[in-house]
Design a protein around this motif. Structure first.
Motif, PDB file in Angstrom:
ATOM      1  N   PRO A  93       0.842  -1.210   0.000  1.00 42.36           N
ATOM      2  CA  PRO A  93       0.000   0.000   0.000  1.00 42.36           C
ATOM      3  C   PRO A  93       0.875   1.256   0.000  1.00 42.36           C
ATOM      4  N   VAL A  94       0.531   2.206  -0.851  1.00 44.00           N
ATOM      5  CA  VAL A  94       1.378   3.405  -0.981  1.00 44.00           C
ATOM      6  C   VAL A  94       0.563   4.680  -0.818  1.00 44.00           C
TER       7      VAL A  94
ATOM      8  N   GLY B 264      10.790   3.510   4.042  1.00 41.18           N
ATOM      9  CA  GLY B 264       9.447   3.333   3.474  1.00 41.18           C
ATOM     10  C   GLY B 264       9.204   4.157   2.219  1.00 41.18           C
ATOM     11  N   SER B 265      10.219   4.904   1.767  1.00 46.17           N
ATOM     12  CA  SER B 265      10.049   5.670   0.527  1.00 46.17           C
ATOM     13  C   SER B 265       9.914   4.718  -0.654  1.00 46.17           C
TER      14      SER B 265
ATOM     15  N   GLN C   7      15.154   1.076   4.918  1.00 44.92           N
ATOM     16  CA  GLN C   7      15.601   1.870   6.060  1.00 44.92           C
ATOM     17  C   GLN C   7      16.048   3.223   5.542  1.00 44.92           C
ATOM     18  N   GLU C   8      16.205   4.174   6.455  1.00 49.95           N
ATOM     19  CA  GLU C   8      16.664   5.493   6.041  1.00 49.95           C
ATOM     20  C   GLU C   8      18.065   5.367   5.451  1.00 49.95           C
TER      21      GLU C   8
ATOM     22  N   THR D 118       5.323   4.085   2.065  1.00 48.29           N
ATOM     23  CA  THR D 118       4.556   2.922   2.516  1.00 48.29           C
ATOM     24  C   THR D 118       4.922   2.558   3.948  1.00 48.29           C
ATOM     25  N   GLU D 119       3.935   1.972   4.635  1.00 50.32           N
ATOM     26  CA  GLU D 119       4.180   1.444   5.992  1.00 50.32           C
ATOM     27  C   GLU D 119       4.579  -0.034   5.915  1.00 50.32           C
TER      28      GLU D 119
END
Lengths: 297, 203
Positions: free
Chosen positions: B90-91, B158-159, B172-173, B184-185
């Motif tokens: 899901p985005v 999550g990008s 991850q960042e 997204t989560e």
């Protein structure tokens, strides 16, 4: 436990690494010099399971309990309560003893193992620290490094003939593999006849060398899996030897791979040391690797 | 298919040197076959290859080569794994920092960019760069966008992002030069396997 009075340049907990996860992009990591690491374990009767990997001098620890330790690898002028002691052997440590490493004499990395092992967190069945994956952290001032106090009565030493001296020039035995056919005969001759120099660009991920550039006939490849010791040739033509914390896949050409035993020795060489590559065949070296692992098992 | 020596304790298996679904299907099929072999230390599949690191005490090179060929030949038909698991992500496209720029570049509206990104079923071609970073392809040429000239210092975890005809989720960042089109989560990065099918759902 040990109290960290001074953390040194880069001290981490390591073991033999995290195997079986490269398909997820997880690097194996692990002790850079497996030879010294494995001796630190063997000296304690394989009752440790991990060790501190100490890069260069500067680490000072104080023990809050009696224990037995083993130190192998680089000679960083190991002292107990200010008095120099030999390495490649076990030592009895008493409560309040101060352990310090205050001067690099030879080698780059020392391994300090403690009987019973350090209590550290395992990630995917391994104690190996990998900062970029946020697995473990580097040792900092004020940290406590916990272990269960255990002592063995005997002092055990590595026999003299097994104690390496760390030279400033070594030969890296190399299997031609991967994209070696992308390099012409003349380029290969240049590669195998150049003395390459170790630069500041040396990390647990890999070592970038300075010297004659070699240029492949084709540009770029489709990203593929990278093995320990792989020699990557980036666009500037200067080789990078990929080591324990290598990326799992990559898109630069590789001319071959260095024999693991020689990579262990490479991990002990300082900036400015030189290396030369020497071609070998698989049959020549597989038996030697078996001999190495068999010795420690 | 060819099996070549990569190092003293590894082989690399190559298929045709192309990035396409046909080759990916072969990699996926071989990967599933090789997962069943004992004493393999690491298997690293990627677009057209599989690196096989093995225990040199358990195999000699000749017998392992034969075993690899046999395992792949006897693995149930090529279609058995086709497209692998189906994963839906899901985005929230309203968090796409670069979506307006991508739209402008291609003479589209942001809604059209989203429609094109969600219309495709992507496949996992490789996992690497960082843990759980799955390279998904192929993005519709109409929204394919080159990497940023200067990578961002911080791409949030999550990008959802695009680089040329590939898309991916940052697990991850990190620093990164991909164009961010949403967030997204989704957090199950360990479930990605080579060949899996992935769809993005706009929320």
């Amino acid at each position: 436990m040990f109290k960290v009075l001074s953390p040194g340049i880069f001290t981490t907990v390591q073991d033999l690494g995290r195997q079986g996860y490269t398909h997820l992009g997880i690097t194996p990591s692990g002790a850079m010099d497996e030879y010294a690491y494995r001796w630190s374990q063997k000296l304690l009767g394989d009752d440790a399971g991990n060790a501190l990997e100490i890069l260069l001098h500067g680490l000072t620890l104080q023990s809050t309990a009696p224990t037995t330790i083993a130190i192998c690898g680089a000679d960083l002028n190991f002292r107990i309560n200010g008095i120099s002691h030999p390495i490649w052997q076990t030592h009895q440590i008493r409560q309040n003893d101060i352990l310090s490493f205050d001067q690099r004499k030879s080698g780059m990395r020392a391994y300090l193992a403690v009987k019973g092992g350090f209590h550290a967190k395992r990630y995917e069945n391994s104690f190996s620290t990998t900062l970029k994956e946020e697995k473990g952290k580097k040792v900092e001032k004020g940290d406590t490094l916990a272990f269960t106090p255990k002592q063995s009565r005997q002092i055990i030493r590595v026999p003299q003939k097994y104690i390496p001296t760390y030279p400033t020039h070594i030969t890296l035995r190399t299997l031609l593999s991967y994209q070696h056919s992308y390099f012409s005969k003349a380029q290969k001759e240049k590669f195998f006849s150049t003395d390459y120099i170790l630069t500041l660009q040396m990390s647990r991920m890999g070592y970038k060398l300075e010297g004659e550039p070699i240029i492949p006939t084709k540009e770029g490849i489709i990203s593929e899996g990278i093995t320990y010791g792989a020699i990557q040739i980036p666009p500037d033509g200067k080789p990078i030897i990929l080591l324990k914390e290598r990326q799992t896949i990559g898109g630069y050409q590789k001319i071959g791979s260095v024999l693991p035993i020689d990579c262990f020795m490479l991990s002990q060489l300082p900036i400015g040391a030189t290396v030369k590559f020497e071609p070998i065949s698989l049959e020549d070296v597989q038996e030697e690797m078996k001999g190495f692992y068999g010795f420690f098992d | 298919m060819k099996i070549e020596t990569a190092s003293v304790d590894s082989f690399i298996l190559y298929f045709e040197e192309r990035i396409c679904e046909e080759v990916l299907d072969k990699v996926q099929h071989a990967y599933h076959a090789l997962k069943k072999l004992p004493y393999i230390i690491n298997l690293t599949p990627s677009y057209h290859s599989i690196l096989i690191e093995y225990d040199i005490f358990k195999y000699d090179t000749t017998s392992l080569k034969a075993l690899i060929e046999e395992a792949i030949a006897t693995e149930s038909s090529l279609n058995a794994h086709r497209q692998g698991k189906r994963i839906e992500i899901p985005v929230d496209y309203s968090k796409g920092l670069d979506i307006e720029r991508i739209a402008l570049l291609h003479n589209l509206t942001p809604a059209e960019v989203i429609a094109k990104h969600t219309a495709q079923t992507y496949r996992v071609y490789a996992i690497g760069f960082m843990v759980g970073f799955a390279y998904l392809a192929k993005v519709d040429d109409a929204i394919a966008t080159p990497r940023l000239g200067t990578p961002r210092k911080k791409v949030p975890k999550g990008s959802v992002a695009i680089a040329e005809t590939q898309t991916a989720v940052y697990p991850q960042e990190s620093t990164g030069g991909w164009n961010i089109i949403g967030h997204t989560e989704f957090d199950d990065y360990a479930s990605f396997e080579i060949g899996d099918s992935v769809r993005f759902i706009a929320i």
